[in-house]
Design an enzyme around this catalytic site. Structure first.
Site, short mmCIF file in Angstrom:
data_model
loop_
_atom_site.label_atom_id
_atom_site.label_comp_id
_atom_site.label_asym_id
_atom_site.label_seq_id
_atom_site.Cartn_x
_atom_site.Cartn_y
_atom_site.Cartn_z
N HIS A 108 0.83 -1.21 0.00
CA HIS A 108 0.00 0.00 0.00
C HIS A 108 0.86 1.26 0.00
O HIS A 108 1.94 1.30 0.60
CB HIS A 108 -0.99 0.01 1.16
CG HIS A 108 -0.39 0.02 2.53
ND1 HIS A 108 -0.08 1.18 3.20
CD2 HIS A 108 -0.05 -0.99 3.38
CE1 HIS A 108 0.41 0.89 4.40
NE2 HIS A 108 0.45 -0.42 4.53
N ASP A 163 -0.21 4.45 0.98
CA ASP A 163 -0.49 5.45 2.01
C ASP A 163 0.31 5.18 3.27
O ASP A 163 0.72 4.05 3.55
CB ASP A 163 -1.99 5.47 2.33
CG ASP A 163 -2.50 4.12 2.83
OD1 ASP A 163 -2.26 3.10 2.14
OD2 ASP A 163 -3.13 4.07 3.90
N ASP A 222 6.24 1.51 6.23
CA ASP A 222 4.92 0.89 6.15
C ASP A 222 4.08 1.74 5.21
O ASP A 222 3.45 2.70 5.63
CB ASP A 222 4.31 0.85 7.56
CG ASP A 222 2.94 0.22 7.60
OD1 ASP A 222 2.53 -0.41 6.60
OD2 ASP A 222 2.25 0.37 8.63
N GLU A 253 -4.95 1.82 2.97
CA GLU A 253 -4.91 0.67 3.87
C GLU A 253 -4.92 1.11 5.33
O GLU A 253 -5.54 0.46 6.18
CB GLU A 253 -3.65 -0.16 3.57
CG GLU A 253 -3.58 -1.51 4.28
CD GLU A 253 -2.87 -1.48 5.63
OE1 GLU A 253 -2.84 -2.51 6.30
OE2 GLU A 253 -2.33 -0.40 6.01
N ASP A 277 4.07 -6.45 3.76
CA ASP A 277 3.61 -5.37 4.63
C ASP A 277 3.86 -5.67 6.10
O ASP A 277 3.17 -5.17 6.97
CB ASP A 277 2.11 -5.12 4.38
CG ASP A 277 1.58 -3.87 5.06
OD1 ASP A 277 2.40 -2.98 5.37
OD2 ASP A 277 0.36 -3.77 5.27
#
Length: 398
Positions: free
Chosen positions: A76, A78, A137, A170, A193
């Site tokens: 992801h 974001d 992340d 996410e 992730d």
């Protein structure tokens, strides 16, 4: 491009999600990275690349060996809402030897405070300047996927069909809301992730949100005898009935919890928000029943002043993956081939993979070599990210 340069490029782009926004994606800045990734996918040689209207990047590499499984990889774009992801100023600590890392005049981190540092001795670390999060992340996951696929394409490594997806939002629980499973046509997939590179995560919490609204009755306190109903006091009384040992700070492993995330109110109106988490499905149902029964009890006592809304968020992906463990077995084999002993621990959270598994695409989670996510103490190991590139390539090759 080396993975270090790729990662530093991605974290320089602000992609912080906005939990208060109802737009798709929740923040326009996520599209800045999406456009860059779509262009990079074209440049390194994907056969098909699409950036859809919701900000998701899909890229496809056609099969060169139809005997191999069709595999997907997701990360992801974001970053979390807890701390700014804008103007990230990363710093590289070369050959880390266990010393205290001074981020700035106010913040430092040590391996005693953050044990993940102790697993990175003699490695090169990327840290923050203490004023923002880093963005590992999940920009570490993006960098790993892009670096692995670039190598597969350049070295003409035989492979089945490969699909990549870079998603938005996410961090605010909407990463798969607009995900097109018909477009992402693979046998199984992996989210990249996590943290530790040895982990294959295929068991996570069942999750729900509970929102309670309490209506009070206000009157001048001098005339309040047997008339005033203080919604704020009712909220405090209600919260006091929850199990005191079943909270995040007192649980671990597969132990579930009730987490009060918000309490606000006055005499006229009060609200409470809880998240409910349990690995076991029966215990998860019991949590929701507990809240429902408690609201019923308080409504009996206080003439129906309580309203409850419970929303399921995601399920334990193990309840789906246990019927077909090919994706888990392949990941563990790939980790072993990289000279590491694989482990699988119950995740005290959830991933996009949990929601995708529930929808029919089995999607366990793999590590990234980045740690301490969502805050100023976040860091990433360059060597561990490089190791994850090898693991992804092993999944593709074998």
């Amino acid at each position: 491009m080396k993975i270090k340069e790729r990662f530093l490029k991605y974290v320089s782009i602000n992609t912080q999600a906005d939990e208060d926004s109802s737009s798709v994606p929740s923040s326009v800045c996520q599209l800045d990275l999406a456009r860059i990734l779509a262009q990079e996918c074209k440049e390194i040689g994907f056969d098909e690349v699409q950036l859809d209207e919701s900000g998701i990047v899909y890229a496809t590499l056609f099969s060169t060996d139809d005997t191999k499984d069709a595999i997907g990889f997701l990360a992801h774009m974001d970053t979390a809402c807890e701390l700014s992801g804008k103007d990230v100023k990363p710093r590289i600590i070369e050959n880390y030897q266990g010393e205290v890392i001074q981020l700035n005049d106010h913040y430092s981190m040590s391996k005693e405070m953050y044990p993940a540092l102790a697993t990175c001795i003699s490695e090169d670390l990327i840290v923050t300047d203490g004023t923002t999060l880093l963005g590992g992340d999940d920009k570490a996951g993006i960098a790993i996927i892009m670096s692995a696929l670039e190598k597969v394409i350049k070295e003409k490594i035989p492979h089945g069909k490969i699909m990549v997806a870079f998603t938005c939002d996410e961090e605010v629980g909407r990463g798969t809301d607009t995900f097109d499973l018909d477009r992402f046509d693979v046998d199984y997939a992996y989210t990249i992730d996590g943290g530790e590179v040895e982990c294959v995560d295929y068991e996570n919490f069942n999750a729900a949100k509970a929102h309670i609204e309490i209506v009070g009755s206000s009157i001048h306190p001098g005339d309040a005898k047997d008339k005033m109903i203080n919604a704020g006091l009712l909220a405090v009384e209600f919260a006091s009935r929850f199990p005191k040992e079943q909270i995040p700070s007192k649980t671990e492993g597969r132990e579930g919890f009730y987490h009060l995330t918000n309490l606000q109110g006055d005499v006229e109106l009060a609200t409470l928000d809880y998240i409910l988490r349990e690995h076991d499905e029966d215990k998860f149902k019991a949590q929701k029943d507990f809240v429902t029964d408690l609201v019923d009890e308080f409504n009996q006592k206080y003439d129906g002043r309580f309203q409850l809304e419970i929303k399921d968020q995601y399920k334990n992906m193990y309840s789906y993956i246990k019927h077909d463990m090919r994706c888990v077995d392949k990941a563990k084999q790939a980790i072993e081939m990289a000279g590491i002993k694989p482990v699988s621990n119950p995740v005290r959270g959830g991933t996009d993979g949990a929601m995708l598994s529930e929808k029919g695409l089995l999607t366990p989670n793999l590590g990234t070599g980045s740690f301490n996510h969502h805050g100023r103490y976040e860091f990433a190991s360059i060597q561990k990210m490089e190791k994850m590139v090898d693991i992804v390539i092993n999944i593709i090759k074998y």
